[in-house]
Scaffold this motif. Structure first.
Motif, PDB file in Angstrom:
ATOM      1  N   VAL A   1     -33.318  -5.514  -6.610  1.00 50.29           N
ATOM      2  CA  VAL A   1     -34.063  -4.317  -6.238  1.00 50.29           C
ATOM      3  C   VAL A   1     -35.497  -4.471  -6.724  1.00 50.29           C
ATOM      4  CG1 VAL A   1     -34.261  -1.831  -6.525  1.00 50.29           C
ATOM      5  CG2 VAL A   1     -32.001  -2.882  -6.376  1.00 50.29           C
ATOM      6  N   LEU A   3     -39.265  -2.553  -7.021  1.00 52.46           N
ATOM      7  CA  LEU A   3     -39.840  -1.215  -7.078  1.00 52.46           C
ATOM      8  C   LEU A   3     -41.351  -1.312  -7.127  1.00 52.46           C
ATOM      9  CD1 LEU A   3     -37.474   0.207  -9.837  1.00 52.46           C
ATOM     10  CD2 LEU A   3     -37.202   0.439  -7.376  1.00 52.46           C
ATOM     11  N   CYS A  21     -42.463   5.743  -5.126  1.00 50.59           N
ATOM     12  CA  CYS A  21     -41.903   4.475  -5.562  1.00 50.59           C
ATOM     13  C   CYS A  21     -41.144   3.871  -4.392  1.00 50.59           C
ATOM     14  CB  CYS A  21     -40.978   4.676  -6.752  1.00 50.59           C
ATOM     15  SG  CYS A  21     -40.189   3.153  -7.331  1.00 50.59           S
ATOM     16  N   THR A  23     -38.784   1.260  -2.690  1.00 48.96           N
ATOM     17  CA  THR A  23     -37.706   0.404  -3.165  1.00 48.96           C
ATOM     18  C   THR A  23     -37.284  -0.560  -2.065  1.00 48.96           C
ATOM     19  OG1 THR A  23     -35.908   1.828  -2.421  1.00 48.96           O
ATOM     20  CG2 THR A  23     -36.895   2.364  -4.537  1.00 48.96           C
ATOM     21  N   MET A  30     -31.864   6.272  -9.303  1.00 46.05           N
ATOM     22  CA  MET A  30     -33.304   6.012  -9.348  1.00 46.05           C
ATOM     23  C   MET A  30     -33.957   7.102 -10.162  1.00 46.05           C
ATOM     24  SD  MET A  30     -34.188   4.944  -5.442  1.00 46.05           S
ATOM     25  CE  MET A  30     -33.394   6.392  -4.756  1.00 46.05           C
ATOM     26  N   ASN A  73     -36.843   4.496   2.199  1.00 52.68           N
ATOM     27  CA  ASN A  73     -36.427   3.885   0.926  1.00 52.68           C
ATOM     28  C   ASN A  73     -37.462   4.160  -0.164  1.00 52.68           C
ATOM     29  OD1 ASN A  73     -34.051   2.854   1.916  1.00 52.68           O
ATOM     30  ND2 ASN A  73     -34.854   0.820   2.290  1.00 52.68           N
ATOM     31  N   ALA A  94     -34.539   1.889 -11.663  1.00 55.44           N
ATOM     32  CA  ALA A  94     -33.347   1.979 -10.820  1.00 55.44           C
ATOM     33  C   ALA A  94     -32.224   1.122 -11.381  1.00 55.44           C
ATOM     34  CB  ALA A  94     -33.673   1.520  -9.401  1.00 55.44           C
ATOM     35  N   TYR A 112     -33.807  -2.196 -13.259  1.00 55.35           N
ATOM     36  CA  TYR A 112     -35.002  -2.559 -12.509  1.00 55.35           C
ATOM     37  C   TYR A 112     -36.123  -1.562 -12.787  1.00 55.35           C
ATOM     38  CZ  TYR A 112     -31.414  -5.162 -10.071  1.00 55.35           C
ATOM     39  OH  TYR A 112     -30.362  -5.984  -9.783  1.00 55.35           O
TER      40      TYR A 112
END
Length: 123
Positions: A1, A3, A21, A23, A30, A73, A94, A112
């Motif tokens: 992932v 970010l 943010c 993703t 998150m 996303n 996340a 993440y």
């Protein structure tokens, strides 16, 4: 992932700001954390996808709103009635899998992290 946080800036007390943010996927959890100079990184808000639940730190409850746009996303943090004590670098975070409720506010629960975006609130 992966970010990527954005949206920080310099505002006056009482103003609003929205952080974003982006993703690379759809993590199970998150959230947003922040770190003021000389202080520990602290929990701000988080979204738990499995239960569609949102949780906030007491210091921001009623002023900040966390939300997601699944089509893009993207995770957001709408910050209203900003105070000088909200000044900090804000990080989105996340984790790919779900976690127990009691762990949602813990830094170590998140695998993440984004690079951070600076929010400065002048009095």
């Amino acid at each position: 992932v992966q970010l990527q946080a954005s949206g920080g800036g310099l505002v006056q007390a009482g103003d609003s700001l929205r952080l974003s943010c982006a993703t690379s996927g759809r993590p199970a959890v998150m959230g947003w954390f922040r770190q003021a100079p000389g202080l520990e990184r602290e929990f701000v808000a988080t979204f738990r996808r499995f239960t569609n639940s949102k949780f906030y730190a007491d210091s921001v409850k009623g002023r900040f709103t966390i939300s997601t746009d699944n089509a893009k996303n993207t995770l957001y943090l709408q910050m209203n009635s900003l105070k000088p004590e909200d000044t900090a670098v804000y990080y989105c975070a996340a984790r790919a899998s779900d976690v127990v409720l009691s762990a949602l506010r813990l830094r170590n629960s998140y695998n993440y992290w984004g690079q951070g975006t600076l929010v400065t609130v002048s009095s």
